[in-house]
Design an enzyme around this catalytic site. Structure first.
Site, PDB file in Angstrom:
ATOM      1  N   ALA A 251       0.434  -0.019  -4.004  1.00 22.62           N
ATOM      2  CA  ALA A 251       0.083  -0.321  -2.619  1.00 22.62           C
ATOM      3  C   ALA A 251       0.980  -1.410  -2.035  1.00 22.62           C
ATOM      4  CB  ALA A 251      -1.383  -0.741  -2.555  1.00 22.62           C
ATOM      5  N   GLN A 252       1.009  -2.568  -2.681  1.00 18.59           N
ATOM      6  CA  GLN A 252       1.825  -3.660  -2.162  1.00 18.59           C
ATOM      7  C   GLN A 252       3.307  -3.415  -2.385  1.00 18.59           C
ATOM      8  OE1 GLN A 252       1.039  -6.415  -0.395  1.00 18.59           O
ATOM      9  NE2 GLN A 252      -1.103  -5.764  -0.324  1.00 18.59           N
TER      10      GLN A 252
ATOM     11  N   ARG B  70       5.590   9.659 -12.246  1.00 16.00           N
ATOM     12  CA  ARG B  70       4.283   9.280 -11.710  1.00 16.00           C
ATOM     13  C   ARG B  70       4.371   8.966 -10.221  1.00 16.00           C
ATOM     14  NH1 ARG B  70       2.311   4.914 -16.068  1.00 16.00           N
ATOM     15  NH2 ARG B  70       2.183   6.299 -17.868  1.00 16.00           N
TER      16      ARG B  70
ATOM     17  N   GLN C  50      -2.055  -6.724 -15.608  1.00 11.20           N
ATOM     18  CA  GLN C  50      -0.865  -6.387 -16.392  1.00 11.20           C
ATOM     19  C   GLN C  50       0.196  -7.477 -16.351  1.00 11.20           C
ATOM     20  OE1 GLN C  50      -1.071  -3.678 -18.096  1.00 11.20           O
ATOM     21  NE2 GLN C  50      -2.949  -2.970 -17.085  1.00 11.20           N
TER      22      GLN C  50
ATOM     23  N   HIS D 233      -0.018 -12.746  -5.808  1.00 10.10           N
ATOM     24  CA  HIS D 233      -1.310 -13.329  -6.134  1.00 10.10           C
ATOM     25  C   HIS D 233      -1.055 -14.242  -7.329  1.00 10.10           C
ATOM     26  CE1 HIS D 233      -5.510 -13.951  -6.585  1.00 10.10           C
ATOM     27  NE2 HIS D 233      -5.756 -13.048  -7.508  1.00 10.10           N
TER      28      HIS D 233
ATOM     29  N   GLU E 141      -9.810 -16.062   3.914  1.00  2.00           N
ATOM     30  CA  GLU E 141     -10.429 -15.466   2.735  1.00  2.00           C
ATOM     31  C   GLU E 141     -11.885 -15.078   2.981  1.00  2.00           C
ATOM     32  OE1 GLU E 141      -8.527 -14.602   0.508  1.00  2.00           O
ATOM     33  OE2 GLU E 141      -6.850 -16.015   0.411  1.00  2.00           O
TER      34      GLU E 141
ATOM     35  N   GLU F  45     -11.008 -11.313   6.516  1.00  2.00           N
ATOM     36  CA  GLU F  45     -10.883 -10.091   5.716  1.00  2.00           C
ATOM     37  C   GLU F  45     -12.136  -9.214   5.728  1.00  2.00           C
ATOM     38  OE1 GLU F  45      -8.673  -9.377   2.207  1.00  2.00           O
ATOM     39  OE2 GLU F  45      -7.945 -11.441   2.116  1.00  2.00           O
TER      40      GLU F  45
HETATM   41  N1  LIG Z   1      -4.106  -4.546  -2.764  1.00  2.00           N
HETATM   42  C1  LIG Z   1      -4.184  -5.615  -1.997  1.00  2.00           C
HETATM   43  O1  LIG Z   1      -4.884  -5.610  -0.997  1.00  2.00           O
HETATM   44  C2  LIG Z   1      -3.380  -6.835  -2.318  1.00  2.00           C
HETATM   45  C3  LIG Z   1      -3.226  -7.807  -1.325  1.00  2.00           C
HETATM   46  C4  LIG Z   1      -2.477  -8.923  -1.604  1.00  2.00           C
HETATM   47  C5  LIG Z   1      -1.909  -9.075  -2.850  1.00  2.00           C
HETATM   48  N2  LIG Z   1      -2.085  -8.127  -3.808  1.00  2.00           N
HETATM   49  C6  LIG Z   1      -1.435  -8.327  -5.114  1.00  2.00           C
HETATM   50  O2  LIG Z   1      -0.344  -7.422  -5.220  1.00  2.00           O
HETATM   51  C7  LIG Z   1      -0.129  -7.117  -6.574  1.00  2.00           C
HETATM   52  C8  LIG Z   1      -0.074  -5.606  -6.735  1.00  2.00           C
HETATM   53  O3  LIG Z   1      -1.310  -5.068  -6.348  1.00  2.00           O
HETATM   54  P1  LIG Z   1      -1.459  -3.577  -5.824  1.00  2.00           P
HETATM   55  O4  LIG Z   1      -2.797  -3.495  -5.190  1.00  2.00           O
HETATM   56  O5  LIG Z   1      -0.278  -3.226  -5.019  1.00  2.00           O
HETATM   57  O6  LIG Z   1      -1.448  -2.757  -7.174  1.00  2.00           O
HETATM   58  P2  LIG Z   1      -1.413  -1.154  -7.385  1.00  2.00           P
HETATM   59  O7  LIG Z   1      -1.517  -0.448  -6.092  1.00  2.00           O
HETATM   60  O8  LIG Z   1      -2.398  -0.888  -8.441  1.00  2.00           O
HETATM   61  O9  LIG Z   1       0.047  -0.880  -7.924  1.00  2.00           O
HETATM   62  C9  LIG Z   1       0.498  -1.377  -9.105  1.00  2.00           C
HETATM   63  C10 LIG Z   1       1.805  -0.724  -9.531  1.00  2.00           C
HETATM   64  O10 LIG Z   1       2.212  -1.289 -10.762  1.00  2.00           O
HETATM   65  C11 LIG Z   1       2.494  -0.280 -11.720  1.00  2.00           C
HETATM   66  N3  LIG Z   1       1.992  -0.696 -13.041  1.00  2.00           N
HETATM   67  C12 LIG Z   1       0.706  -0.674 -13.482  1.00  2.00           C
HETATM   68  N4  LIG Z   1       0.646  -1.153 -14.718  1.00  2.00           N
HETATM   69  C13 LIG Z   1       1.891  -1.486 -15.080  1.00  2.00           C
HETATM   70  C14 LIG Z   1       2.454  -2.031 -16.257  1.00  2.00           C
HETATM   71  N5  LIG Z   1       1.723  -2.343 -17.304  1.00  2.00           N
HETATM   72  N6  LIG Z   1       3.769  -2.237 -16.268  1.00  2.00           N
HETATM   73  C15 LIG Z   1       4.530  -1.933 -15.213  1.00  2.00           C
HETATM   74  N7  LIG Z   1       4.063  -1.415 -14.100  1.00  2.00           N
HETATM   75  C16 LIG Z   1       2.748  -1.193 -14.021  1.00  2.00           C
HETATM   76  C17 LIG Z   1       1.829   0.961 -11.236  1.00  2.00           C
HETATM   77  O11 LIG Z   1       2.688   2.071 -11.451  1.00  2.00           O
HETATM   78  P3  LIG Z   1       2.631   2.989 -12.741  1.00  2.00           P
HETATM   79  O12 LIG Z   1       1.249   2.936 -13.290  1.00  2.00           O
HETATM   80  O13 LIG Z   1       3.021   4.344 -12.239  1.00  2.00           O
HETATM   81  O14 LIG Z   1       3.647   2.418 -13.639  1.00  2.00           O
HETATM   82  C18 LIG Z   1       1.694   0.750  -9.730  1.00  2.00           C
HETATM   83  O15 LIG Z   1       2.753   1.347  -9.038  1.00  2.00           O
HETATM   84  C19 LIG Z   1      -1.251  -7.786  -7.327  1.00  2.00           C
HETATM   85  O16 LIG Z   1      -0.775  -9.025  -7.811  1.00  2.00           O
HETATM   86  C20 LIG Z   1      -2.306  -8.021  -6.286  1.00  2.00           C
HETATM   87  O17 LIG Z   1      -3.166  -9.081  -6.563  1.00  2.00           O
HETATM   88  C21 LIG Z   1      -2.790  -7.007  -3.555  1.00  2.00           C
END
Ligand SMILES: NC(=O)c1ccc[n+]([C@@H]2O[C@H](COP(=O)([O-])OP(=O)(O)OC[C@H]3O[C@@H](n4cnc5c(N)ncnc54)[C@H](OP(=O)(O)O)[C@@H]3O)[C@@H](O)[C@H]2O)c1
Lengths: 472, 491
Positions: B48-49, B77, B111, B133, B390, B394
């Site tokens: 997502a991010q 994937r 992770q 984060h 926060e 949100e």
């Molecule tokens: N979602 C929000 O609203 C939000 C807002 C602000 C900040 N954040 C922060 O942004 C960061 C990412 O969050 P997200 O929500 O974008 O996560 P996400 O949508 O779950 O995406 C995570 C990505 O990382 C990959 N991944 C998962 N496990 C992995 C591993 N062990 N090694 C390498 N790649 C891996 C996944 O791809 P594959 O599984 O295909 O490898 C996926 O593409 C976090 O730190 C979160 O706290 C999120």
């Protein structure tokens, strides 16, 4: 008795023709015929008084006595009077026919002539030679003559033109008193002059009867208003804002140069190996069936397509993917499309929607300058929406939104204006509105237009380069 | 095992870090993305991010590519598709990390430790590692190589919003921070600012904060008002309505879409505006209920904040990580089995105003939750600006997810960390409110007051209005919403 014009084509002289007119006027209806200058509105009205030469079709039911007032009729009468002068040359100084004689035609109501002359305040002129009257005076005399002729139909071409306020009110009131007895056809240019008793409006465009609208159809009436406004007002496309000027481009360089570009989704290639160069000042029309990649191609240019980074694209002096930002690209482009309209679902006021064009944003996030507000107001005036500056955009009709987005796209006078099917989803009236606005823009500015369209009837004057995409 | 970084700091520094928060002015971003020009940015993870931030950065003129784990590439994937279909260069860690000037770690928080351990040895001398984060640094105490700069750029919105707002020419509010232990060249702030510009965040407002303040406030917000309160509120309100004979389909719909509708009012004018949408008698009712709720729930909010501050929360959660997420998965399954989740929204028309009129208790819960979360955070030393983002800011974003697909969607969208905290809150809050709920009738949830006469006592109304407007979350909210200019008009 019903007057019918069936598929009527009428020649006026070599230069003007009314084409395929279908029109029906009932006894109890009162029409305004309107349209831009040169549209043929006067000609259409004059047909009812026997003008022109019928080439084909039928004209039926015109009553024997038609009271006609028009500049043409007035000019004819005056020309005839002057001719009499020539004929009487001899050695006496000709006085010309006195007004009284002109007014009292066979069958006229003499008492009514006196009453009207009184009302118009012209009693003192009754014995004057008609050709000695001022234009305004002879105009009024023509009106009196027609009104007193006991007509079965009144055809008045711009009867209110040049009248002072008091006379205008008097005449309107008088016409209103005839509503029950005489059907009327008025040729008028301005909506605010339409008398309340008018029941129907005929809109003439380029020698055709383009629209017929019943007064009580509020939506159609409102759209007609805007169309007439755009077609008839002398307004010009508002100038750009010198303070938010777009950087100058090298005039010797093309605006856009695409080299062997490809758009692929998975294994399907939508566009393959296409070269395309858009030079400044050369307007283009882009066409092709659905799915031929028109929108994809455009979004490569605007920078909205992610594959613009994997193609050889040169736009406005930038090689794409060399560290430029999309905002540096977008500043040179004005863009209108249906999808933009979907995305632009904001409650922002109309003025702000136009101003957002300076920032290429959807919604406005920056405090606008006074100058920008003024320019936006000029655009609203051009569109006939001045009173609605603060209404929310998402409450506008679909057609009005489109007009506003075109103004938004043009507000900064971009070097390139991309109109992606600007008429899509619009009804006939709104299409004409949009086309009228685009033509105004093409005529008044230095913007190069890239127009996506595949309807021959939506052609725009001045676009003469064509790119046609095939479906793969 | 991990080592809580916050707990290693002396109190003086803990307080200093928690209190770090400054709303940055527009002119601080005059340099644009200059600090990133000519630098290679490699994003790890394309979820997502990762995708949203990468696309924004590229459209701002930055050089962006993606390093994915080998399995993701081999199996093509979703993350691989996201990156390749959008025309990005994709490679393995070995291929891309050594070339990177900035590595953006956008993998799931859980992770982070293995991911960072895998990439750190590959990073070139003096490069920069960024997070969105701070959990890994603050709660797990991840030690980053001394030569590396560590920064955080955290958009305060889901990834889809991050991209959509950018495309509109705007951005989302963003928090940036530099990890002071890792700023060897003193370039952390310049990089973080340029990064925030690249994602468009500077247009919507940037808070200069610290890793610690970000983590401790983010965790608090998400587990209490944002997710926990909405989950508990949904379950309680639904069961109550059904118990009182309201048609279940109606009850389900009133809640599923009600949160979104009533919290939409927050975006425009805060808690005050949300209550102003009610009739005078209903407003007073909602106010009184919220006061009662705040009194009952305050100890729970305090406990959540305390557990977050002293690391208990993250320790317990990490134990669950180590235990294959047994609790998390169990609680997730349990949520799916609740009556609210299982009752589809009925095919009934509910007007926008009706959601307010018949959801007085929901309004009261949102008010109580927002104010409590804000009060608890600020009492713990977090600055009002942060606490606002926060909590109140949100809430509508999370409420949208419930409107889409109920609690399932909410819990799927938020991070595992937020989801875990949400269940913790829910488990504690349900019994806490049991007595309170006994006195609740359909006049405040399901039917509305249905009064003939909507007269109220003037003095009481003035008192309530004054109290609403005097709450500190309203003052800071008005200021920050002002910075966001037309944001309210477009969302
Ligand atoms: N979602 C929000 O609203 C939000 C807002 C602000 C900040 N954040 C922060 O942004 C960061 C990412 O969050 P997200 O929500 O974008 O996560 P996400 O949508 O779950 O995406 C995570 C990505 O990382 C990959 N991944 C998962 N496990 C992995 C591993 N062990 N090694 C390498 N790649 C891996 C996944 O791809 P594959 O599984 O295909 O490898 C996926 O593409 C976090 O730190 C979160 O706290 C999120």
């Amino acid at each position: 008795m019903t007057i019918r014009l069936d598929d009527l084509t009428v020649n006026f002289d070599e230069r003007f023709q009314l084409n395929n007119i279908n029109w029906q006027l009932e006894d109890d209806q009162h029409w305004v015929v309107t349209g831009a200058n040169g549209s043929g509105k006067s000609a259409l009205a004059a047909v009812l008084a026997g003008a022109g030469e019928i080439v084909s079709g039928n004209l039926q039911g015109v009553p024997p006595r038609v009271g006609l007032v028009s500049f043409e009729a007035q000019a004819e009468l005056i020309a005839a009077e002057l001719k009499k002068d020539d004929a009487d040359i001899m050695d006496v100084i000709a006085e010309g026919t006195p007004v009284r004689e002109i007014l009292l035609q066979p069958g006229s109501d003499a008492a009514l002539v006196d009453e009207l002359v009184e009302k118009f305040g012209l009693s003192a002129l009754m014995d004057r030679a008609f050709r000695k009257l001022s234009t305004g005076e002879s105009r009024k005399m023509m009106l009196i003559r027609a009104l007193a002729s006991q007509p079965d139909l009144l055809v008045l071409d711009e009867p209110f033109d040049g009248l002072d306020a008091a006379t205008l009110a008097m005449l309107q009131q008088y016409l209103a008193s005839l509503v029950e007895t005489i059907p009327m056809v008025l040729v008028l240019n301005r909506f605010d002059e339409f008398p309340d008793f008018i029941s129907h409006i005929a809109y003439v465009d380029k020698g055709r009867l383009a629209h017929q609208v019943a007064r009580n159809d509020e939506t159609a009436y409102a759209e007609l208003y805007k169309l007439l406004h755009l077609k008839t007002t002398e307004l010009e496309v508002p100038a750009a804002d010198p303070e938010t000027a777009i950087p100058a481009l090298d005039p010797t360089q093309p605006l856009v140069k695409l080299n062997g570009i490809n758009i692929r989704y998975g294994d399907t290639t939508v566009i393959g190996d296409l070269d395309w160069t858009i030079e400044p000042g050369k307007h283009w029309q882009l066409s092709g069936p659905n799915g031929s990649g028109k929108t994809g191609l455009l979004s490569l240019i605007t920078g909205d397509h992610p594959q613009c980074y994997v193609n050889d694209i040169f736009v406005f002096g930038f090689k794409r993917g060399s560290g430029e930002s999309i905002w540096q690209i977008k500043q040179f482009i004005g863009y209108v499309s249906t999808s933009l309209q979907w995305e632009y679902s904001v409650g922002t006021g109309l003025r702000n929607v136009i101003i957002s064009g300076f920032y290429d944003s959807i919604g406005l996030y920056t405090k606008a300058t006074e100058r920008q507000k003024q320019i936006a107001d000029q655009w609203l005036a051009l569109l006939g929406m001045s009173e609605r500056a603060d209404e929310p955009f998402n409450k506008l009709s679909y057609g009005d939104q489109r007009l506003l987005l075109i103004a938004r796209a043009m507000v900064k006078h971009p070097p390139l204006l991309i109109l992606d099917e600007p008429c899509l989803g619009l009804d006939d009236m709104n299409r004409q509105l949009v086309l009228a606005l685009i033509e105004k823009i093409c005529a008044d500015s230095e913007t190069t237009v890239l127009y996506v369209n595949h309807h021959p009837e939506d052609q725009i004057k001045g676009i003469d380069n064509y790119l046609e995409l095939d479906k793969r | 095992m991990s080592n809580n970084y916050f707990n290693t700091l002396p109190l003086r520094e803990q307080l200093e870090q928690l209190g770090k928060c400054r709303f940055m002015t527009m002119d601080e971003f005059d340099d644009g993305v200059e600090a990133l020009k000519g630098k290679k940015m490699v994003v790890i993870g394309c979820g997502a991010q990762g995708l949203a931030q990468g696309m924004n950065l590229r459209d701002s003129g930055c050089d962006v590519s993606y390093a994915l784990r080998e399995a993701a590439i081999a199996e093509k994937r979703q993350s691989w598709k996201n990156a390749t279909e959008n025309g990005f260069v994709v490679g393995t860690y070995e291929e891309l990390i050594p070339t990177a000037d900035v590595v953006l770690n956008l993998t799931p928080d859980k992770q982070h430790t293995p991911v960072v351990n895998a990439v750190m040895p590959l990073m070139k001398e003096g490069a920069c590692l960024s997070y969105s984060h701070g959990f890994n640094i603050v709660e797990e105490g991840m030690k980053i190589r001394d030569d590396l700069t560590v920064i955080m750029v955290a958009p305060k919105c889901p990834g889809s919003e991050v991209r959509n707002e950018y495309v509109r020419g705007f951005g989302v509010p963003t928090l940036i921070a530099v990890h002071e232990d890792n700023d060897p060249k003193g370039e952390g702030l310049a990089l973080a600012k340029a990064y925030a510009v690249g994602t468009g965040g500077h247009k919507a407002g940037v808070l200069m904060s610290s890793f610690i303040a970000e983590v401790k406030s983010d965790l608090m917000g998400e587990q209490t008002i944002l997710c926990g309160m909405l989950q508990t509120g949904s379950l309680l309100c639904f069961d109550k309505m059904v118990e009182e004979g309201i048609e279940p389909g109606y009850a389900s719909k009133l809640i599923q879409y009600g949160w979104e509708t009533i919290t939409e009012a927050l975006k425009y004018g805060g808690v005050t505006n949300m209550l102003d949408r009610l009739s005078n008698p209903a407003k007073i009712k909602a106010f009184d209920l919220a006061e009662e709720l705040k009194q009952i729930m305050r100890p729970l909010y305090n406990k959540h904040q305390d557990d977050i501050i002293d690391g208990t929360f993250s320790r317990v959660m990490m134990e669950d990580w180590a235990n294959d997420d047994k609790n998390l998965l169990g609680w997730r399954a349990e949520t799916a089995e609740t009556a609210f989740e299982k009752t589809p929204a009925g095919d009934v028309e509910i007007s926008e105003q009706e959601y307010f009129d018949k959801g007085i208790l929901m309004v009261a819960m949102v008010k109580a939750g927002v104010e409590l979360a804000f009060e608890t955070m600020t009492a713990a030393g977090i600055i009002a600006d942060s606490a606002y983002y926060e909590s109140l800011h949100e809430t509508p974003l999370i409420a949208n997810t419930i409107a889409r697909k109920k609690l399932y969607e909410m819990n799927a969208t938020i991070s595992d960390t937020a989801e875990y905290g949400c269940y913790l809150y829910n488990h504690a809050c349900l019994p806490l409110l049991a007595d309170f709920m006994k006195d609740i009738k359909t006049d405040v949830i399901g039917k509305g007051l249905e009064l003939e006469d909507t007269g109220v006592d003037n003095a009481r109304l003035i008192e309530v209005n004054a109290a609403l407007r005097a709450h500190p979350v309203e003052a800071i909210g008005a200021t920050l919403r002002g910075h966001m200019a037309d944001m309210k008009k477009i969302v």
